[in-house]
Motif scaffolding. Structure first.
Motif, mmCIF file in Angstrom:
data_model
loop_
_atom_site.group_PDB
_atom_site.id
_atom_site.type_symbol
_atom_site.label_atom_id
_atom_site.label_comp_id
_atom_site.label_asym_id
_atom_site.label_seq_id
_atom_site.Cartn_x
_atom_site.Cartn_y
_atom_site.Cartn_z
ATOM 1 N N ALA A 366 0.832 -1.201 0.000
ATOM 2 C CA ALA A 366 0.000 0.000 0.000
ATOM 3 C C ALA A 366 0.864 1.248 0.000
ATOM 4 O O ALA A 366 0.585 2.218 -0.724
ATOM 5 N N LEU A 367 1.914 1.245 0.807
ATOM 6 C CA LEU A 367 2.816 2.396 0.838
ATOM 7 C C LEU A 367 3.472 2.598 -0.510
ATOM 8 O O LEU A 367 3.547 3.732 -1.017
ATOM 9 N N ARG A 368 3.950 1.520 -1.117
ATOM 10 C CA ARG A 368 4.625 1.652 -2.414
ATOM 11 C C ARG A 368 3.704 2.253 -3.459
ATOM 12 O O ARG A 368 4.100 3.133 -4.234
ATOM 13 N N ASP A 369 2.462 1.777 -3.505
ATOM 14 C CA ASP A 369 1.530 2.274 -4.516
ATOM 15 C C ASP A 369 1.302 3.779 -4.368
ATOM 16 O O ASP A 369 1.299 4.519 -5.369
ATOM 17 N N ILE A 370 1.116 4.232 -3.156
ATOM 18 C CA ILE A 370 0.861 5.662 -2.934
ATOM 19 C C ILE A 370 2.103 6.479 -3.215
ATOM 20 O O ILE A 370 2.028 7.594 -3.756
ATOM 21 N N ILE A 371 3.268 5.926 -2.889
ATOM 22 C CA ILE A 371 4.506 6.643 -3.164
ATOM 23 C C ILE A 371 4.730 6.776 -4.660
ATOM 24 O O ILE A 371 5.138 7.842 -5.144
ATOM 25 N N VAL A 372 4.459 5.727 -5.426
ATOM 26 C CA VAL A 372 4.617 5.825 -6.880
ATOM 27 C C VAL A 372 3.720 6.944 -7.422
ATOM 28 O O VAL A 372 4.155 7.778 -8.231
ATOM 29 N N GLU A 373 2.482 6.991 -6.971
ATOM 30 C CA GLU A 373 1.572 8.048 -7.426
ATOM 31 C C GLU A 373 2.092 9.432 -7.052
ATOM 32 O O GLU A 373 2.002 10.382 -7.852
ATOM 33 N N THR A 374 2.632 9.559 -5.852
ATOM 34 C CA THR A 374 3.109 10.865 -5.400
ATOM 35 C C THR A 374 4.368 11.280 -6.144
ATOM 36 O O THR A 374 4.530 12.451 -6.492
ATOM 37 N N VAL A 375 5.253 10.332 -6.403
ATOM 38 C CA VAL A 375 6.445 10.653 -7.181
ATOM 39 C C VAL A 375 6.048 11.088 -8.585
ATOM 40 O O VAL A 375 6.604 12.058 -9.137
ATOM 41 N N GLU A 376 5.088 10.420 -9.178
ATOM 42 C CA GLU A 376 4.618 10.829 -10.503
ATOM 43 C C GLU A 376 4.077 12.255 -10.481
ATOM 44 O O GLU A 376 4.333 13.044 -11.408
ATOM 45 N N ARG A 377 3.356 12.597 -9.427
ATOM 46 C CA ARG A 377 2.834 13.963 -9.297
ATOM 47 C C ARG A 377 3.965 14.967 -9.144
ATOM 48 O O ARG A 377 3.947 16.057 -9.729
ATOM 49 N N HIS A 378 4.966 14.596 -8.358
ATOM 50 C CA HIS A 378 6.117 15.487 -8.160
ATOM 51 C C HIS A 378 6.884 15.688 -9.469
ATOM 52 O O HIS A 378 7.250 16.814 -9.824
ATOM 53 N N VAL A 379 7.110 14.603 -10.184
ATOM 54 C CA VAL A 379 7.849 14.687 -11.445
ATOM 55 C C VAL A 379 7.084 15.544 -12.454
ATOM 56 O O VAL A 379 7.679 16.314 -13.222
ATOM 57 N N ALA A 380 5.746 15.448 -12.443
ATOM 58 C CA ALA A 380 4.941 16.195 -13.416
ATOM 59 C C ALA A 380 5.068 17.706 -13.236
ATOM 60 O O ALA A 380 4.895 18.461 -14.207
ATOM 61 N N GLN A 381 5.378 18.173 -12.021
ATOM 62 C CA GLN A 381 5.463 19.614 -11.809
ATOM 63 C C GLN A 381 6.891 20.160 -11.944
ATOM 64 O O GLN A 381 7.115 21.358 -11.783
ATOM 65 N N LEU A 382 7.861 19.278 -12.250
ATOM 66 C CA LEU A 382 9.227 19.750 -12.422
ATOM 67 C C LEU A 382 9.342 20.593 -13.699
ATOM 68 O O LEU A 382 8.586 20.406 -14.649
ATOM 69 N N PRO A 383 10.292 21.517 -13.732
ATOM 70 C CA PRO A 383 10.505 22.303 -14.958
ATOM 71 C C PRO A 383 10.877 21.413 -16.141
ATOM 72 O O PRO A 383 11.230 20.239 -15.990
ATOM 73 N N SER A 384 10.807 21.997 -17.315
ATOM 74 C CA SER A 384 11.098 21.262 -18.548
ATOM 75 C C SER A 384 12.561 20.835 -18.591
ATOM 76 O O SER A 384 13.399 21.368 -17.850
ATOM 77 N N PRO A 385 12.897 19.883 -19.436
ATOM 78 C CA PRO A 385 14.273 19.369 -19.480
ATOM 79 C C PRO A 385 15.301 20.456 -19.775
ATOM 80 O O PRO A 385 15.034 21.409 -20.524
ATOM 81 N N ARG A 386 16.478 20.287 -19.165
ATOM 82 C CA ARG A 386 17.609 21.177 -19.394
ATOM 83 C C ARG A 386 18.825 20.314 -19.715
ATOM 84 O O ARG A 386 19.182 19.430 -18.912
#
Length: 502
Positions: A366-386
């Motif tokens: 359960a922890l892993r599943d929620i962490i994967v979702e949260t990491v995906e959310r975090h990655v989605a808000q990162l700036p564009s590639p440099r």
């Protein structure tokens, strides 16, 4: 290699068992385990009696950290090929990583391949996982008595002895082997590096001296001596030793030289040395040190590297878990060592063994599943590639893990400032915390951007208050540590998100 693996996965015909096997093997080598699962499932459906395909499908599931499915696939392979030691080993390893009893499975694999050192190491880990640390140590000692040149066995034994609290004898097996073979450079190197991992630089230097007496001069001994002097803080001696080594050709030694220059208080020289290495450092080993040098010299490029507030994410996700208390109980049962592990950053606590997110207990899944979702959310808000930026890479999926573990710190426990060179994004998830954290000293708080391990007077880029259920994400190349706290238990989960194949 990644493009070729993608092509093979897309074009493999499930009716062609050889093509399916080739595609899965290429995918596994390229870090594309999850992508290999569909073709593996299609291939085994068409060839249900092919043990090779079941074996490879099991490995693909295992690489994707779906251990329940991995075990089922590997068990099917074992039924079809009961005398295959590679299948037996993979099945045993999957049981161990899933958190299931694995001693019998490793003993079966060992009977099929008695000379396989990897199986013996797995058996030691399985014994440790079931609370039989002393038996694991005795087994390794007996094998090393018969096979003193087994390097991986020495390393595993030293690690287990260290976690049992043996500070004076954790390298005893190396010493015993060297009495029999004093001219073995590999043994001397491993002994010295193990002492260095334990930050025992004076004994490491003494061992270099004994190695020279036993086998004469060698450039490897010169390099080990140089690093030990630098890490010990003997600036003048290390300067001379680095000069005698000549031009630095490998990024690992370049990293050591950067540490020395920063510790010696020469950030301008450190930055000038590191900048030409950037294109030759695909693993970004020099980035944390270059960032520190830029900050110390007032070079604004450090902000391009680490200064964007979007690089750090704080997410309170505890209310999405079934029970933090149940998770805490589960994690406490996995802390089997008596002392912190060799080579790790924690002090005053213990760390779990093996990949935590591979385990199949419901609290962990359960922890892993929620962490994967949260990491995906975090990655989605990162700036564009440099181009050239270690965090802002082009391909940012799928989310996988280069490591996952739990840390349990007790009174006065803390993490020294460190970085995670194997990861892309690192983390801290707080499960249970003592009362009284905070205050003027920010007891127990996470620090980002300090590099006190090198004696640098850099203020933290950010201080983050721990709270049960809080997940903090930050770049793996960013210095991080924790402030000591006076008493109680600080129970966390940590992981490194793997850099997706580019």
């Amino acid at each position: 290699m990644n493009a070729h693996a993608h092509w093979l996965l897309e074009h493999a015909d499930p009716s062609d068992a050889a093509a399916v096997a080739k595609a899965i093997q290429a995918a596994l080598k390229s870090g594309l385990a999850a992508q290999a699962v569909p073709i593996g499932e299609a291939g085994t459906a068409r060839h249900p009696h092919d043990p090779r395909l079941w074996h490879l499908l099991g490995l693909a599931y295992r690489g994707a950290e779906d251990l329940q499915q991995a075990i089922e696939g590997l068990d099917r392979a074992a039924v079809l090929a009961p005398a295959d030691p590679a299948i037996a080993h993979a099945a045993a390893r999957s049981r161990l990583e899933a958190g299931l009893p694995a001693i019998d499975a490793f003993e079966h694999a060992h009977a099929l391949a008695p000379d396989d050192g990897g199986i013996r190491q797995g058996l030691a880990a399985a014994l440790f996982a079931e609370g039989r640390l002393d038996d694991a140590i005795r087994m390794l000692e007996a094998q090393l008595g018969a096979e003193p040149g087994w390097m991986e066995g020495h390393a595993t034994l030293a690690r287990l002895r260290w976690m049992r609290g043996e500070r004076d004898s954790f390298v005893a097996s190396y010493e015993t082997a060297l009495v029999r073979d004093p001219g073995n450079l590999a043994l001397w190197r491993a002994l010295v590096e193990t002492l260095m991992h334990a930050e025992l630089y004076e004994p490491a230097l003494a061992a270099v001296g004994r190695a020279r007496a036993g086998m004469g001069d060698h450039p490897m001994l010169d390099a080990l001596e140089t690093v030990s002097l630098a890490e010990k803080g003997e600036t003048d001696a290390a300067d001379g030793a680095f000069a005698r080594l000549g031009p630095i050709e490998h990024v690992t030694m370049a990293t050591r030289y950067m540490r020395h220059l920063l510790r010696a208080g020469r950030p301008v020289e450190a930055a000038a040395f590191a900048e030409p290495w950037i294109a030759r450092d695909p693993g970004h080993l020099l980035v944390p040190y270059l960032s520190a040098a830029w900050r110390l010299t007032g070079d604004r490029r450090w902000a391009w590297l680490e200064g964007d507030p979007r690089f750090v994410g704080v997410y309170d996700i505890g209310d999405r878990l079934p029970s933090l208390d149940a998770l805490a109980v589960r994690l406490r049962g996995l802390h089997l060592a008596l002392h912190h592990p060799l080579e790790q950053s924690l002090r005053g606590g213990t760390q779990t063994d093996g990949p935590l997110f591979s385990r199949i207990e419901p609290e962990i899944r359960a922890l892993r599943d929620i962490i994967v979702e949260t990491v995906e959310r975090h990655v989605a808000q990162l700036p564009s590639p440099r181009p050239g930026h270690p965090l802002l890479i082009a391909r940012r999926a799928p989310i996988g893990f280069a490591g996952s573990w739990s840390v349990r710190l007790t009174g006065e426990g803390f993490h020294i400032n460190h970085v995670h060179p194997a990861g892309w994004i690192s983390s801290a998830f707080y499960v249970a915390l003592p009362d009284g954290l905070g205050g003027d000293e920010h007891a127990g708080w996470l620090t980002l951007g300090e590099a006190t391990e090198l004696g640098l007077e850099l203020p933290p880029i950010r201080l983050i208050e721990p709270k049960p259920g809080r997940l903090v994400l930050f770049p793996s190349t960013m210095w991080h540590g924790t402030r000591p706290f006076p008493a109680g238990e600080r129970l966390t989960v940590a992981f490194d998100v793997a850099r997706p194949p580019q």
